[in-house]
Design an enzyme around this catalytic site. Structure first.
Site, PDB file in Angstrom:
ATOM      1  N   HIS A 180      -9.092  -4.462   0.446  1.00  0.00           N
ATOM      2  CA  HIS A 180      -8.047  -5.044   1.296  1.00  0.00           C
ATOM      3  C   HIS A 180      -8.138  -4.587   2.741  1.00  0.00           C
ATOM      4  CE1 HIS A 180      -5.471  -5.835  -2.556  1.00  0.00           C
ATOM      5  NE2 HIS A 180      -6.467  -6.677  -2.411  1.00  0.00           N
ATOM      6  N   CYS A 229     -10.298  -7.261  18.287  1.00  0.00           N
ATOM      7  CA  CYS A 229      -9.799  -8.313  19.160  1.00  0.00           C
ATOM      8  C   CYS A 229     -10.231  -9.654  18.566  1.00  0.00           C
ATOM      9  CB  CYS A 229     -10.368  -8.165  20.566  1.00  0.00           C
ATOM     10  SG  CYS A 229     -10.045  -9.623  21.579  1.00  0.00           S
ATOM     11  N   SER A 283      -1.732  -1.264 -12.092  1.00  0.00           N
ATOM     12  CA  SER A 283      -1.316  -1.860 -13.354  1.00  0.00           C
ATOM     13  C   SER A 283      -2.264  -2.987 -13.753  1.00  0.00           C
ATOM     14  CB  SER A 283       0.110  -2.388 -13.235  1.00  0.00           C
ATOM     15  OG  SER A 283       0.221  -3.157 -12.058  1.00  0.00           O
ATOM     16  N   ASN A 319      -2.846   5.665 -15.482  1.00  0.00           N
ATOM     17  CA  ASN A 319      -1.758   4.961 -14.809  1.00  0.00           C
ATOM     18  C   ASN A 319      -0.446   5.399 -15.440  1.00  0.00           C
ATOM     19  OD1 ASN A 319      -1.038   2.992 -12.797  1.00  0.00           O
ATOM     20  ND2 ASN A 319      -0.398   1.646 -14.465  1.00  0.00           N
TER      21      ASN A 319
HETATM   22 ZN    ZN Z   1     -10.990  -8.818  23.568  1.00  0.00          ZN
END
Ligand code: ZN
Length: 241
Positions: free
Chosen positions: A122, A130, A192, A214
């Site tokens: 992620h 930028c 999970s 877990n």
């Molecule tokens: Zn830039």
């Protein structure tokens, strides 16, 4: 034999361990689980929107300023420190037993603990680009900006974090499946296993030992060699290397 002893034995006899971790790996560092009741979702009420909306690509586009306000206050924990889970995993890598960490977390705590091969499904709060010229900025730059962080060229500096509605990075996913399919031991902790792509990735594992650590049950418990229903840091801190 106790479950910790069983885990110790599995680790002792493995030299190609892959670790797959979710939010539960960082809760012991004081970072709330994004999806748990007491976690971040609860803190959203003042924004008057659903969590999925607030961290979605369309919200980012339409309400960029509110997105960054929410992001800086609720998704970035810059003083968080690695906990025993991060530290033990880094040690296992140094000893050559662990080959890779695949994480759903964006906090960079595995690298802070010293881990080298970390696949961040992620993304990470520590990388920011930028959107016009591609210049890279660190976390501090984003946190210190008033409102929307701007590049010197005028473009918006966007965190390299996968938002809802955005695809995962294919290269990262493909490295992750390669590591999992060649591992002899897969340790899954603090998730999970119900959220994409976690569930799908487990299916690539063909090795001997599937270990699930877990606090609560997961849909994969019946397939596992060993299930430990406890906190991950607490559990791994008892392993000797
Ligand atoms: Zn830039």
């Amino acid at each position: 034999m106790s479950k910790i002893n069983e885990l110790q034995e599995i680790i002792d006899y493995s030299d190609n361990i892959v670790f797959f971790g979710g939010a539960g790996v960082s809760t012991e560092s004081g970072i709330p689980d994004f999806r748990s009741e007491s976690g971040i979702f609860k803190s959203l009420e003042k924004y008057g929107d659903t969590p999925e909306n607030l961290v979605s690509h369309s919200y980012y586009l339409d309400h960029t300023e509110e997105f960054f306000e929410y992001y800086k206050d609720n998704l970035v924990f810059k003083d968080a420190k690695p906990n025993p889970a991060h530290l033990k995993l880094a040690e296992l890598e140094k000893k050559g037993k662990l080959k890779a960490i695949i994480t759903q977390n964006i906090d960079g705590l595995h690298q802070k603990a010293g881990s080298k091969e970390v696949l961040e499904l992620h993304g990470s709060i520590h990388r920011n680009y930028c959107q016009i010229c591609g210049k890279e900025y660190g976390l501090e730059y984003v946190l210190e900006s008033e409102g929307i962080p701007r590049c010197e060229c005028g473009g918006t500096v966007k965190p390299d974090v996968v938002l809802y509605e955005e695809p995962l990075n294919n290269a990262v996913l493909s490295f992750a499946t390669d590591y999992i399919s060649s591992a002899d031991t897969l340790i899954i902790g603090g998730t999970s296993l119900v959220v994409y792509p976690a569930a799908g990735l487990v299916n690539y594992f063909k090795g001997d030992n599937l270990v699930l650590i877990n606090k609560s049950e997961t849909p994969y418990d019946r397939l596992a060699t060993l299930v430990i229903n406890d906190a991950i840091g607490e559990t791994l801190s008892q392993i000797k290397i």
